[in-house]
Write a protein that holds these residues in place. Structure first.
Motif, PDB file in Angstrom:
ATOM      1  N   GLY A  46       0.797  -1.219   0.000  1.00 32.73           N
ATOM      2  CA  GLY A  46       0.000   0.000   0.000  1.00 32.73           C
ATOM      3  C   GLY A  46       0.827   1.264   0.000  1.00 32.73           C
ATOM      4  O   GLY A  46       0.266   2.373  -0.092  1.00 32.73           O
ATOM      5  N   TRP A  49       4.614   0.978  -4.995  1.00 34.26           N
ATOM      6  CA  TRP A  49       3.849   0.406  -6.110  1.00 34.26           C
ATOM      7  C   TRP A  49       4.355  -0.964  -6.528  1.00 34.26           C
ATOM      8  O   TRP A  49       3.566  -1.834  -6.925  1.00 34.26           O
ATOM      9  CB  TRP A  49       3.873   1.363  -7.302  1.00 34.26           C
ATOM     10  N   ARG A 266      -5.230   3.151  -8.869  1.00 35.39           N
ATOM     11  CA  ARG A 266      -5.861   2.527  -7.701  1.00 35.39           C
ATOM     12  C   ARG A 266      -5.793   3.465  -6.494  1.00 35.39           C
ATOM     13  O   ARG A 266      -6.777   3.662  -5.788  1.00 35.39           O
ATOM     14  CB  ARG A 266      -5.155   1.203  -7.371  1.00 35.39           C
ATOM     15  N   GLN A 267      -4.619   4.046  -6.271  1.00 39.61           N
ATOM     16  CA  GLN A 267      -4.471   4.937  -5.129  1.00 39.61           C
ATOM     17  C   GLN A 267      -5.417   6.134  -5.238  1.00 39.61           C
ATOM     18  O   GLN A 267      -5.991   6.577  -4.233  1.00 39.61           O
ATOM     19  CB  GLN A 267      -3.018   5.427  -5.023  1.00 39.61           C
ATOM     20  N   PHE A 270      -8.871   4.896  -4.167  1.00 42.64           N
ATOM     21  CA  PHE A 270      -8.929   4.674  -2.716  1.00 42.64           C
ATOM     22  C   PHE A 270      -8.923   5.999  -1.964  1.00 42.64           C
ATOM     23  O   PHE A 270      -9.702   6.187  -1.014  1.00 42.64           O
ATOM     24  CB  PHE A 270      -7.758   3.810  -2.255  1.00 42.64           C
ATOM     25  N   ARG A 271      -8.048   6.918  -2.370  1.00 41.43           N
ATOM     26  CA  ARG A 271      -7.986   8.213  -1.679  1.00 41.43           C
ATOM     27  C   ARG A 271      -9.301   8.965  -1.818  1.00 41.43           C
ATOM     28  O   ARG A 271      -9.817   9.546  -0.856  1.00 41.43           O
ATOM     29  CB  ARG A 271      -6.835   9.059  -2.237  1.00 41.43           C
ATOM     30  N   SER A 292      -8.644  -6.372  -4.346  1.00 40.38           N
ATOM     31  CA  SER A 292      -7.694  -6.261  -3.240  1.00 40.38           C
ATOM     32  C   SER A 292      -8.103  -7.245  -2.151  1.00 40.38           C
ATOM     33  O   SER A 292      -9.284  -7.337  -1.814  1.00 40.38           O
ATOM     34  CB  SER A 292      -7.687  -4.847  -2.644  1.00 40.38           C
ATOM     35  N   GLU A 298      -3.524  -1.135   0.841  1.00 41.01           N
ATOM     36  CA  GLU A 298      -4.479  -0.146   0.331  1.00 41.01           C
ATOM     37  C   GLU A 298      -5.835  -0.228   1.026  1.00 41.01           C
ATOM     38  O   GLU A 298      -6.615   0.723   0.999  1.00 41.01           O
ATOM     39  CB  GLU A 298      -4.662  -0.341  -1.180  1.00 41.01           C
TER      40      GLU A 298
END
Length: 370
Positions: A46, A49, A266-267, A270-271, A292, A298
């Motif tokens: 998480g 990368w 992806r980040q 999620f953020r 995931s 993450e």
């Protein structure tokens, strides 16, 4: 009492002892390597990368490897055995929580659902009904008689390219009285009125009527606010982009370029999801295909903020992919806040998807914010 090596000729005896030492060193090296892997996983998952590649291991290995190392302990002696036992115990203590094991399943599950509880189904449909008999596909959905459906991959996939589908007319025929919200490949069906939709994360950059390709690329979280009795409940339909395509070559440089790009995408999703949740004080349901496992860093923000619905289930090791088995990964999740979860199940998709279908029953605790 003499040992086998004592009864052998001196040369043979020395060879047996050297072989035993080599085996002991191999077990010690394996225990050390596994402890290093677990520590690196906790530090890097998480956050870096490139760790998306080790993140692909089935979470069950965090239980299986320590058990194998314990079984191999008789091959070690003296200080090597003490080191192996200690390293294995520390690795197990650090990694057991990453295994996907759900001890809550040993308890009786959630409280019995009260009258008026909400049945919710979440499912990655694997390209809608592209390769299925549409009658069977819609029949499988309707058989659940859910109050809310949270569906992903409302699209077709042709020659390696996502293609839009438009089956809203049929959805209205098959699910009369349901309210429908669509964003890219995400579709939410609800018996309860949808009072608003709120853009989340990268989807905030989309205009009011974006091209489908843009909505598919950026709109991986569809938030709909539902009026359920006197309460408003925020429902998040989620499909986090995958980190790895099975036909990619990890020995080619472009693999790592693509991996880094997917990690960033992806980040961002999620953020965006976590930021929206932080500012939302209503009861919430977050459901979908997260690509995931619970071992991946993450997911930490969601576990810290929300409760996983599988605590009301009865499976010690709930897994959802691949559906035709053996299912070794849990990629599909339902999280809640300020809602009572009464049960949770993973259902067979009858060959129409590589993901199992999630089903749960919920009820609102007290009154939700309007």
């Amino acid at each position: 009492m003499s040992t086998l090596s004592d009864r052998l000729a001196p040369g043979r005896r020395d060879a047996v002892r050297r072989g035993g030492k080599r085996r002991g060193r191999l077990v010690a090296a394996a225990a050390t390597a596994w402890l290093v892997f677990v520590v690196l996983h906790l530090l890097l998952s998480g956050r870096f990368w490139l760790w998306l590649v080790p993140d692909l291991v089935p979470p069950l290995v965090y239980l299986a490897v320590p058990l194998l190392l314990v079984a191999a302990l008789p091959l070690t002696r003296g200080r090597a055995r003490l080191w192996c036992a200690g390293a294995t115990a520390v690795a197990f203590a650090l990694g057991a929580g990453q295994s996907g094991l759900d001890p809550a399943a040993l308890r009786a599950g959630g409280e019995p659902p009260p009258p008026g509880s909400i049945r919710l189904v979440s499912w990655n449909t694997e390209y809608w009904d592209q390769d299925d008999d549409p009658e069977r596909f819609y029949g499988l959905l309707k058989a659940r008689n859910a109050d809310v459906y949270v569906l992903q991959e409302y699209l077709n996939w042709v020659d390696g390219t996502p293609r839009r589908v438009d089956e809203q007319a049929r959805l209205r025929r098959e699910f009369p009285g349901y309210h429908i919200a669509v964003q890219g490949e995400l579709v939410t069906l609800s018996r309860f009125p949808i009072v608003s939709t709120v853009p989340v994360g990268p989807a905030r950059s989309l205009g009011p009527r974006p091209p489908w390709d843009s909505a598919f690329a950026l709109g991986k979280v569809l938030r709909t606010d539902l009026r359920i009795g006197p309460s408003i409940v925020s429902l998040y339909n989620v499909h986090i982009p995958t980190q790895y395509m099975l036909d990619e070559n990890p020995f080619a440089s472009r693999f790592y370029t693509a991996l880094r790009g997917r990690a960033a995408a992806r980040q961002a999703q999620f953020r965006g999801l976590e930021e929206d949740l932080a500012g939302n004080h209503r009861p919430v349901v977050v459901a979908g295909d997260f690509n995931s496992t619970g071992a991946m860093g993450e997911m930490r923000g969601l576990f810290d903020r929300l409760s996983s619905a599988d605590r009301a289930g009865d499976s010690l090791m709930p897994t959802s992919w691949p559906a035709d088995g053996p299912a070794l990964w849990r990629l599909d999740w339902i999280f809640t806040a300020s809602l009572a979860v009464h049960d949770y199940r993973l259902l067979d998709p009858r060959g129409m998807s590589d993901h199992r279908m999630q089903e749960t029953r919920l009820s609102v605790k007290g009154g939700g914010g309007a």
